[in-house]
Motif scaffolding. Structure first.
Motif, PDB file in Angstrom:
ATOM      1  N   LEU A  52      60.666  -1.888  42.404  1.00  0.00           N
ATOM      2  CA  LEU A  52      61.346  -0.990  43.405  1.00  0.00           C
ATOM      3  C   LEU A  52      62.720  -0.397  42.885  1.00  0.00           C
ATOM      4  N   SER A  53      63.436  -0.819  42.087  1.00  0.00           N
ATOM      5  CA  SER A  53      64.589  -0.197  41.435  1.00  0.00           C
ATOM      6  C   SER A  53      64.294   1.092  40.745  1.00  0.00           C
ATOM      7  N   LYS A  54      63.099   1.340  40.402  1.00  0.00           N
ATOM      8  CA  LYS A  54      62.458   2.669  39.842  1.00  0.00           C
ATOM      9  C   LYS A  54      61.870   3.457  40.745  1.00  0.00           C
ATOM     10  N   MET A  55      61.385   2.862  42.037  1.00  0.00           N
ATOM     11  CA  MET A  55      60.684   3.822  42.914  1.00  0.00           C
ATOM     12  C   MET A  55      61.531   4.270  44.038  1.00  0.00           C
ATOM     13  N   LEU A  56      62.577   3.500  44.338  1.00  0.00           N
ATOM     14  CA  LEU A  56      63.278   3.821  45.449  1.00  0.00           C
ATOM     15  C   LEU A  56      64.465   4.514  45.073  1.00  0.00           C
ATOM     16  N   VAL A  57      64.896   5.483  45.763  1.00  0.00           N
ATOM     17  CA  VAL A  57      65.875   6.740  45.183  1.00  0.00           C
ATOM     18  C   VAL A  57      66.471   7.205  46.556  1.00  0.00           C
ATOM     19  N   PHE A  58      68.109   7.429  46.654  1.00  0.00           N
ATOM     20  CA  PHE A  58      68.654   8.375  47.266  1.00  0.00           C
ATOM     21  C   PHE A  58      68.619   9.610  47.124  1.00  0.00           C
ATOM     22  N   GLN A  59      68.087  10.383  47.847  1.00  0.00           N
ATOM     23  CA  GLN A  59      67.904  11.877  47.765  1.00  0.00           C
ATOM     24  C   GLN A  59      68.533  12.744  48.907  1.00  0.00           C
ATOM     25  N   ASP A  60      69.250  13.364  49.137  1.00  0.00           N
ATOM     26  CA  ASP A  60      69.850  14.360  50.271  1.00  0.00           C
ATOM     27  C   ASP A  60      70.188  13.334  51.302  1.00  0.00           C
ATOM     28  N   GLY A  61      70.846  12.149  50.767  1.00  0.00           N
ATOM     29  CA  GLY A  61      71.095  11.122  52.060  1.00  0.00           C
ATOM     30  C   GLY A  61      69.942  10.200  52.472  1.00  0.00           C
ATOM     31  N   LYS A  62      68.921  10.352  51.895  1.00  0.00           N
ATOM     32  CA  LYS A  62      67.739   9.699  52.632  1.00  0.00           C
ATOM     33  C   LYS A  62      67.211   8.724  51.393  1.00  0.00           C
ATOM     34  N   LEU A  63      66.371   7.509  51.821  1.00  0.00           N
ATOM     35  CA  LEU A  63      65.973   6.759  50.964  1.00  0.00           C
ATOM     36  C   LEU A  63      64.450   7.339  50.797  1.00  0.00           C
ATOM     37  N   GLU A  64      64.272   7.529  49.589  1.00  0.00           N
ATOM     38  CA  GLU A  64      62.737   8.215  49.262  1.00  0.00           C
ATOM     39  C   GLU A  64      62.133   7.360  48.193  1.00  0.00           C
ATOM     40  N   THR A  65      60.695   7.450  47.950  1.00  0.00           N
ATOM     41  CA  THR A  65      60.066   6.718  46.938  1.00  0.00           C
ATOM     42  C   THR A  65      59.799   7.843  45.923  1.00  0.00           C
ATOM     43  N   GLN A  66      59.621   7.182  44.592  1.00  0.00           N
ATOM     44  CA  GLN A  66      59.073   8.158  43.298  1.00  0.00           C
ATOM     45  C   GLN A  66      58.073   7.501  42.567  1.00  0.00           C
ATOM     46  N   GLY A  67      57.215   8.089  41.710  1.00  0.00           N
ATOM     47  CA  GLY A  67      56.336   7.400  40.889  1.00  0.00           C
ATOM     48  C   GLY A  67      55.247   6.609  41.444  1.00  0.00           C
ATOM     49  N   THR A  68      54.758   6.826  42.670  1.00  0.00           N
ATOM     50  CA  THR A  68      53.565   6.243  43.394  1.00  0.00           C
ATOM     51  C   THR A  68      52.378   6.588  42.654  1.00  0.00           C
ATOM     52  N   MET A  69      52.369   7.792  42.498  1.00  0.00           N
ATOM     53  CA  MET A  69      50.963   8.069  41.938  1.00  0.00           C
ATOM     54  C   MET A  69      50.946   7.666  40.499  1.00  0.00           C
ATOM     55  N   LEU A  70      51.950   7.729  39.617  1.00  0.00           N
ATOM     56  CA  LEU A  70      52.103   7.093  38.335  1.00  0.00           C
ATOM     57  C   LEU A  70      51.477   5.654  38.530  1.00  0.00           C
ATOM     58  N   LEU A  71      52.257   4.977  39.450  1.00  0.00           N
ATOM     59  CA  LEU A  71      51.844   3.524  39.799  1.00  0.00           C
ATOM     60  C   LEU A  71      50.398   3.447  39.879  1.00  0.00           C
ATOM     61  N   ILE A  72      49.935   4.289  40.864  1.00  0.00           N
ATOM     62  CA  ILE A  72      48.398   4.071  41.224  1.00  0.00           C
ATOM     63  C   ILE A  72      47.473   4.414  39.960  1.00  0.00           C
TER      64      ILE A  72
END
Length: 243
Positions: A52-72
């Motif tokens: 989660l430390s790699k997936m969850l990021v703050f961007q433009d004041g919002k909590l978003e996820t990244q790397g989902t497709m790479l994980l899958i």
């Protein structure tokens, strides 16, 4: 000295195993069971937090996820490859051979301890990042810190699984040593993004190991190990596309 971190880490695993074996006979069965459950829960949170430390990021004041497709893609493609090769069966066979060599045929937990502890201490972020740092710059400080953590982990697991946990020193020596040597020869090609992706996928695998320890075997984590190859191929492809 390049590789010193892996040597220290291997020594820490052996030391922790010996301490755990010394404690084993003094711990009642119900205490061993609750320790196993506690180790499972702790491993789940360690793996989950790392992912989660790699997936969850703050961007433009919002909590978003990244790397989902790479994980899958990593888990699906890696698991298919691992299932085809049947890595877990080979790990079990290796465990059985070591078990026979040390004349521990009557130890029913030997192979389970060998496989589970090997996976926990090998696929984590510190194993990957620390080995790369050791190979590129000779900085083994992270692996020394990992050696201390692994010593504590193996004490607990050796006290519950028995002698099989000690022999996880073999794969950690080979695995981390191979990463260190590869980083030493290919250091210029190892990007920070690749290290982060490897740590991310490795943490997801640790989560699965924790579930197996705490709730019985649910995932064939050994067969999921090739998932670690996908981030490497992904970052290599991205580098070529930027050229």
């Amino acid at each position: 000295m390049i590789g010193l971190g892996t040597i220290i880490n291997t020594a820490g695993v052996i030391a922790g195993g010996l301490i755990g074996l010394g404690l084993k006979n003094g711990i009642k069965k119900n205490m061993q069971d609750i320790m196993m459950q506690a180790c499972g829960v702790a491993t789940i949170f360690i793996g989950g937090a790392g992912a989660l430390s790699k997936m969850l990021v703050f961007q433009d004041g919002k909590l978003e996820t990244q790397g989902t497709m790479l994980l899958i893609f990593s888990l699906v493609l890696g698991s298919l490859l691992g299932e085809w090769i049947n890595i877990e069966q080979k790990m079990d066979i290796l465990g059985e051979r070591i078990k026979k060599a040390v004349k521990a045929e009557n130890d029913n937990l030997f192979v389970e301890g060998f496989v589970n502890v090997s996976l926990i201490i090998c696929v984590g972020a510190m194993a990957i990042v620390g080995s790369v740092q050791d190979g590129i710059s000779g900085d083994y400080s992270m692996l020394v810190a990992k050696a201390i953590l692994d010593l504590i982990i193996v004490v607990v697991f050796a006290a519950t699984y028995g002698i099989g946990a000690i022999f996880s020193a073999v794969p950690i020596f080979v695995y981390q040593g191979a990463i260190t040597l590869a980083a030493a020869f290919l250091g210029s090609f190892v990007s920070e993004a690749m290290i982060n992706d490897l740590s991310f996928i490795g943490s997801a695998l640790i989560f699965c190991v924790g579930v197996n320890i705490g709730f019985g075997k649910k995932f064939r984590v050994g067969n999921m190990l090739p998932a670690l190859i996908v981030p490497v191929l992904y970052e290599i492809l991205r580098s070529f596309l930027r050229l």
